[in-house]
Design a protein around this motif. Structure first.
Motif, PDB file in Angstrom:
ATOM      1  N   ILE A 175       2.624-100.228 -24.370  1.00 56.58           N
ATOM      2  CA  ILE A 175       2.991 -98.860 -24.721  1.00 56.58           C
ATOM      3  C   ILE A 175       2.333 -97.868 -23.778  1.00 56.58           C
ATOM      4  CG2 ILE A 175       2.773 -97.065 -26.495  1.00 56.58           C
ATOM      5  CD1 ILE A 175       3.187 -99.227 -28.587  1.00 56.58           C
ATOM      6  N   GLY A 176       1.076 -98.144 -23.415  1.00 52.52           N
ATOM      7  CA  GLY A 176       0.385 -97.271 -22.477  1.00 52.52           C
ATOM      8  C   GLY A 176       1.044 -97.259 -21.115  1.00 52.52           C
ATOM      9  N   LEU A 177       1.435 -98.433 -20.616  1.00 51.27           N
ATOM     10  CA  LEU A 177       2.108 -98.497 -19.320  1.00 51.27           C
ATOM     11  C   LEU A 177       3.476 -97.849 -19.375  1.00 51.27           C
ATOM     12  CD1 LEU A 177       1.215-102.146 -18.231  1.00 51.27           C
ATOM     13  CD2 LEU A 177       0.372-100.030 -17.220  1.00 51.27           C
ATOM     14  N   GLU A 178       4.198 -98.093 -20.460  1.00 48.42           N
ATOM     15  CA  GLU A 178       5.526 -97.509 -20.620  1.00 48.42           C
ATOM     16  C   GLU A 178       5.456 -95.984 -20.599  1.00 48.42           C
ATOM     17  OE1 GLU A 178       9.023 -98.710 -23.616  1.00 48.42           O
ATOM     18  OE2 GLU A 178       7.419 -97.576 -24.594  1.00 48.42           O
ATOM     19  N   ALA A 179       4.411 -95.427 -21.216  1.00 47.68           N
ATOM     20  CA  ALA A 179       4.260 -93.973 -21.264  1.00 47.68           C
ATOM     21  C   ALA A 179       3.994 -93.381 -19.885  1.00 47.68           C
ATOM     22  CB  ALA A 179       3.132 -93.601 -22.230  1.00 47.68           C
ATOM     23  N   GLU A 180       3.418 -94.171 -18.966  1.00 48.34           N
ATOM     24  CA  GLU A 180       3.114 -93.683 -17.637  1.00 48.34           C
ATOM     25  C   GLU A 180       4.266 -93.915 -16.655  1.00 48.34           C
ATOM     26  OE1 GLU A 180      -0.501 -95.389 -16.275  1.00 48.34           O
ATOM     27  OE2 GLU A 180      -1.686 -94.671 -17.971  1.00 48.34           O
ATOM     28  N   ALA A 181       5.196 -94.792 -17.009  1.00 45.46           N
ATOM     29  CA  ALA A 181       6.292 -95.141 -16.106  1.00 45.46           C
ATOM     30  C   ALA A 181       7.306 -94.014 -15.983  1.00 45.46           C
ATOM     31  CB  ALA A 181       6.985 -96.410 -16.603  1.00 45.46           C
ATOM     32  N   ALA A 224      10.140 -91.140 -28.275  1.00 49.70           N
ATOM     33  CA  ALA A 224       9.886 -89.773 -27.811  1.00 49.70           C
ATOM     34  C   ALA A 224       9.862 -89.702 -26.288  1.00 49.70           C
ATOM     35  CB  ALA A 224       8.575 -89.252 -28.390  1.00 49.70           C
ATOM     36  N   LEU A 225       9.661 -90.846 -25.621  1.00 46.90           N
ATOM     37  CA  LEU A 225       9.672 -90.873 -24.157  1.00 46.90           C
ATOM     38  C   LEU A 225      11.026 -90.488 -23.595  1.00 46.90           C
ATOM     39  CD1 LEU A 225       7.732 -94.207 -23.519  1.00 46.90           C
ATOM     40  CD2 LEU A 225       6.868 -91.887 -23.211  1.00 46.90           C
ATOM     41  N   LEU A 226      12.067 -90.606 -24.398  1.00 44.55           N
ATOM     42  CA  LEU A 226      13.418 -90.273 -23.944  1.00 44.55           C
ATOM     43  C   LEU A 226      13.729 -88.790 -24.119  1.00 44.55           C
ATOM     44  CD1 LEU A 226      15.304 -93.335 -25.484  1.00 44.55           C
ATOM     45  CD2 LEU A 226      14.440 -93.067 -23.149  1.00 44.55           C
ATOM     46  N   GLU A 227      12.779 -88.039 -24.645  1.00 46.83           N
ATOM     47  CA  GLU A 227      12.959 -86.610 -24.892  1.00 46.83           C
ATOM     48  C   GLU A 227      12.115 -85.807 -23.903  1.00 46.83           C
ATOM     49  OE1 GLU A 227      15.148 -85.838 -27.102  1.00 46.83           O
ATOM     50  OE2 GLU A 227      15.341 -87.759 -28.157  1.00 46.83           O
ATOM     51  N   THR A 233      10.781 -84.155 -18.829  1.00 41.72           N
ATOM     52  CA  THR A 233      10.843 -85.252 -17.856  1.00 41.72           C
ATOM     53  C   THR A 233      10.898 -86.585 -18.609  1.00 41.72           C
ATOM     54  OG1 THR A 233       8.424 -85.267 -17.706  1.00 41.72           O
ATOM     55  CG2 THR A 233       9.638 -83.980 -16.055  1.00 41.72           C
ATOM     56  N   PRO A 234      12.029 -86.876 -19.229  1.00 39.63           N
ATOM     57  CA  PRO A 234      12.126 -88.107 -20.023  1.00 39.63           C
ATOM     58  C   PRO A 234      12.123 -89.360 -19.150  1.00 39.63           C
ATOM     59  CG  PRO A 234      14.275 -87.052 -19.840  1.00 39.63           C
ATOM     60  CD  PRO A 234      13.276 -86.105 -19.250  1.00 39.63           C
ATOM     61  N   LEU A 235      11.757 -90.454 -19.754  1.00 41.53           N
ATOM     62  CA  LEU A 235      11.802 -91.745 -19.090  1.00 41.53           C
ATOM     63  C   LEU A 235      13.243 -92.050 -18.704  1.00 41.53           C
ATOM     64  CD1 LEU A 235      10.248 -94.479 -18.470  1.00 41.53           C
ATOM     65  CD2 LEU A 235      11.109 -95.235 -20.709  1.00 41.53           C
ATOM     66  N   ARG A 236      13.439 -92.550 -17.501  1.00 43.72           N
ATOM     67  CA  ARG A 236      14.767 -92.997 -17.051  1.00 43.72           C
ATOM     68  C   ARG A 236      14.947 -94.427 -17.531  1.00 43.72           C
ATOM     69  NH1 ARG A 236      19.311 -94.205 -16.201  1.00 43.72           N
ATOM     70  NH2 ARG A 236      20.522 -93.994 -14.281  1.00 43.72           N
ATOM     71  N   LEU A 237      15.903 -94.645 -18.429  1.00 41.71           N
ATOM     72  CA  LEU A 237      16.111 -95.967 -19.024  1.00 41.71           C
ATOM     73  C   LEU A 237      17.427 -96.572 -18.563  1.00 41.71           C
ATOM     74  CD1 LEU A 237      15.380 -98.229 -21.042  1.00 41.71           C
ATOM     75  CD2 LEU A 237      16.547 -96.876 -22.813  1.00 41.71           C
ATOM     76  N   TRP A 238      17.349 -97.776 -18.024  1.00 42.31           N
ATOM     77  CA  TRP A 238      18.542 -98.546 -17.678  1.00 42.31           C
ATOM     78  C   TRP A 238      18.506 -99.786 -18.557  1.00 42.31           C
ATOM     79  CZ3 TRP A 238      21.170 -97.772 -12.527  1.00 42.31           C
ATOM     80  CH2 TRP A 238      22.387 -98.449 -12.475  1.00 42.31           C
ATOM     81  N   ARG A 282      23.764 -89.859 -22.776  1.00 43.35           N
ATOM     82  CA  ARG A 282      22.675 -89.032 -22.278  1.00 43.35           C
ATOM     83  C   ARG A 282      22.488 -89.250 -20.782  1.00 43.35           C
ATOM     84  NH1 ARG A 282      17.813 -89.487 -26.600  1.00 43.35           N
ATOM     85  NH2 ARG A 282      17.022 -87.854 -25.238  1.00 43.35           N
ATOM     86  N   PRO A 283      22.174 -88.193 -20.043  1.00 48.09           N
ATOM     87  CA  PRO A 283      22.156 -88.289 -18.573  1.00 48.09           C
ATOM     88  C   PRO A 283      21.126 -89.244 -17.993  1.00 48.09           C
ATOM     89  CG  PRO A 283      21.262 -86.174 -19.318  1.00 48.09           C
ATOM     90  CD  PRO A 283      21.890 -86.821 -20.513  1.00 48.09           C
ATOM     91  N   ARG A 284      20.019 -89.478 -18.678  1.00 51.92           N
ATOM     92  CA  ARG A 284      18.977 -90.344 -18.111  1.00 51.92           C
ATOM     93  C   ARG A 284      18.947 -91.732 -18.762  1.00 51.92           C
ATOM     94  NH1 ARG A 284      15.462 -88.281 -14.609  1.00 51.92           N
ATOM     95  NH2 ARG A 284      13.791 -89.744 -15.171  1.00 51.92           N
ATOM     96  N   ILE A 285      20.040 -92.068 -19.436  1.00 51.34           N
ATOM     97  CA  ILE A 285      20.174 -93.402 -20.012  1.00 51.34           C
ATOM     98  C   ILE A 285      21.434 -94.046 -19.462  1.00 51.34           C
ATOM     99  CG2 ILE A 285      20.539 -94.742 -22.117  1.00 51.34           C
ATOM    100  CD1 ILE A 285      18.927 -92.675 -23.638  1.00 51.34           C
ATOM    101  N   THR A 286      21.287 -95.225 -18.888  1.00 47.17           N
ATOM    102  CA  THR A 286      22.428 -96.015 -18.435  1.00 47.17           C
ATOM    103  C   THR A 286      22.470 -97.286 -19.266  1.00 47.17           C
ATOM    104  OG1 THR A 286      22.229 -95.178 -16.172  1.00 47.17           O
ATOM    105  CG2 THR A 286      23.500 -97.202 -16.491  1.00 47.17           C
ATOM    106  N   LEU A 287      23.611 -97.575 -19.841  1.00 52.20           N
ATOM    107  CA  LEU A 287      23.753 -98.727 -20.728  1.00 52.20           C
ATOM    108  C   LEU A 287      24.898 -99.610 -20.228  1.00 52.20           C
ATOM    109  CD1 LEU A 287      22.970-100.196 -23.345  1.00 52.20           C
ATOM    110  CD2 LEU A 287      24.531 -98.679 -24.579  1.00 52.20           C
ATOM    111  N   GLN A 288      24.583-100.878 -19.991  1.00 52.78           N
ATOM    112  CA  GLN A 288      25.596-101.838 -19.565  1.00 52.78           C
ATOM    113  C   GLN A 288      25.538-103.067 -20.463  1.00 52.78           C
ATOM    114  OE1 GLN A 288      24.489-101.678 -15.082  1.00 52.78           O
ATOM    115  NE2 GLN A 288      26.656-102.313 -15.142  1.00 52.78           N
ATOM    116  N   VAL A 289      26.709-103.656 -20.701  1.00 56.28           N
ATOM    117  CA  VAL A 289      26.821-104.848 -21.534  1.00 56.28           C
ATOM    118  C   VAL A 289      27.378-105.992 -20.690  1.00 56.28           C
ATOM    119  CG1 VAL A 289      27.910-105.881 -23.555  1.00 56.28           C
ATOM    120  CG2 VAL A 289      27.183-103.480 -23.613  1.00 56.28           C
ATOM    121  N   ILE A 290      26.759-107.154 -20.806  1.00 56.17           N
ATOM    122  CA  ILE A 290      27.291-108.362 -20.177  1.00 56.17           C
ATOM    123  C   ILE A 290      28.158-109.062 -21.215  1.00 56.17           C
ATOM    124  CG2 ILE A 290      26.729-110.557 -19.086  1.00 56.17           C
ATOM    125  CD1 ILE A 290      24.047-109.374 -18.271  1.00 56.17           C
ATOM    126  N   PRO A 291      29.475-109.075 -21.022  1.00 56.68           N
ATOM    127  CA  PRO A 291      30.357-109.650 -22.044  1.00 56.68           C
ATOM    128  C   PRO A 291      30.291-111.174 -22.054  1.00 56.68           C
ATOM    129  CG  PRO A 291      31.639-109.057 -20.109  1.00 56.68           C
ATOM    130  CD  PRO A 291      30.224-108.572 -19.847  1.00 56.68           C
TER     131      PRO A 291
END
Length: 291
Positions: A111-117, A166-169, A172-177, A208-217
């Protein structure tokens, strides 16, 4: 005491997970004590440049320096012992540990590393990524994976998972792929109603602009992510990526350059075999309608 920070070599050795953890815990202790770096310097005679480098994980504190800091912060017992162990092992790379054995307060290294990423690439084969889980889904997953957990322990884990989101808010939210195998979407967790709500939440989050979501069918067949889930944390600095793999034995952190390159190559492969973000959202919406 006046410890002087050592001169940096031509190429600074990047901090290990242990050193990052030690730095984060020392910052946390200082903040809990209500002290500024300047006040700590006055109380310990450690110069401000050294304090800054220690808290930024740019240098390992000498043992006498660490003892002086822990004295000022009032750290005793198991917490002090754990931090002394981190100082001793700060240069070691790669770390297998159980989250239940964390420092008091169950403060998680991950969690600490994730918060700094700045960016996280999360591949999941069986679960919805924690940052994208609804409260009901998170509760059902935690209880399903840990059938002997107490009510209080389960709720603590649920709260922690929701707080991470809350990191997604913010500004400067976390960029999540996030890359998910279709199996994670098709497995009913909790109930049909919980899964409908979870899939609806995913469709919304994917916009949301900083979230990219992909599915492997399922139609993609065998792929390089099938051996298991993982997360690549990227820090946007000279510091290298950190790979985190969760398992029944605890969390495994990979820091070697060869491992980082290998998992980044796997990410590229998974992105290529996955549906586009638009097609992924359409598949999720279709699965939701089928429930």
């Amino acid at each position: 005491m006046g410890e002087i920070a050592p001169l940096s070599p031509a190429r600074r050795q990047p901090p290990t997970v242990r050193l990052r953890r030690l730095a984060a815990e020392l910052r946390r202790l200082r903040e809990e004590a209500g002290l500024s770096q300047a006040e700590v310097g006055e109380k310990t005679d450690i110069n401000l440049a050294t304090l800054h480098r220690i808290e930024a994980a740019k240098t390992k504190p000498q043992l006498r320096t660490l003892n002086a800091l822990l004295d000022v912060y009032g750290a005793t017992g198991s917490r002090r012992t754990a931090l002394m162990k981190l100082q001793k092992e700060a240069k070691q790379r790669g770390w297998l540990h159980g989250f239940e054995a964390d420092l008091p307060g169950k403060y998680s290294t991950y969690i600490g590393l994730e918060a700094e990423a700045q960016q996280a690439i999360n591949y999941e084969s069986l679960f919805i990524p924690g940052l994208l889980q609804t409260e009901d889904y998170a509760r059902a997953v935690i209880r399903g994976v840990r059938p002997t957990i107490t009510d209080d322990e389960a709720e603590t884990r649920v709260v922690a998972r929701l707080q991470r989101q809350a990191l997604l808010e913010g500004d400067t939210p976390l960029r999540l792929w996030a890359i998910l195998d279709q199996a994670a979407l098709s497995r009913t967790v909790g109930s049909e109603a919980i899964m409908r709500d979870q899939l609806t939440h995913l469709v919304r989050q994917a916009k949301r602009p900083r979230i990219t979501l992909q599915v492997i069918p399922f139609s993609a067949g065998a792929h390089s992510g099938m051996p298991g889930s993982f997360i690549v944390l990227k820090f946007g600095t000279d510091d290298p990526d950190v790979i985190h793999i969760d398992s029944m034995a605890g969390g495994l952190f990979l820091e070697k350059e060869a491992d980082i390159q290998r998992y980044n190559h796997i990410c590229e492969h998974l992105r290529a075999v996955a549906l586009s973000p638009n097609d992924s959202a359409a598949l999720i919406a279709s699965l939701r309608e089928d429930r």
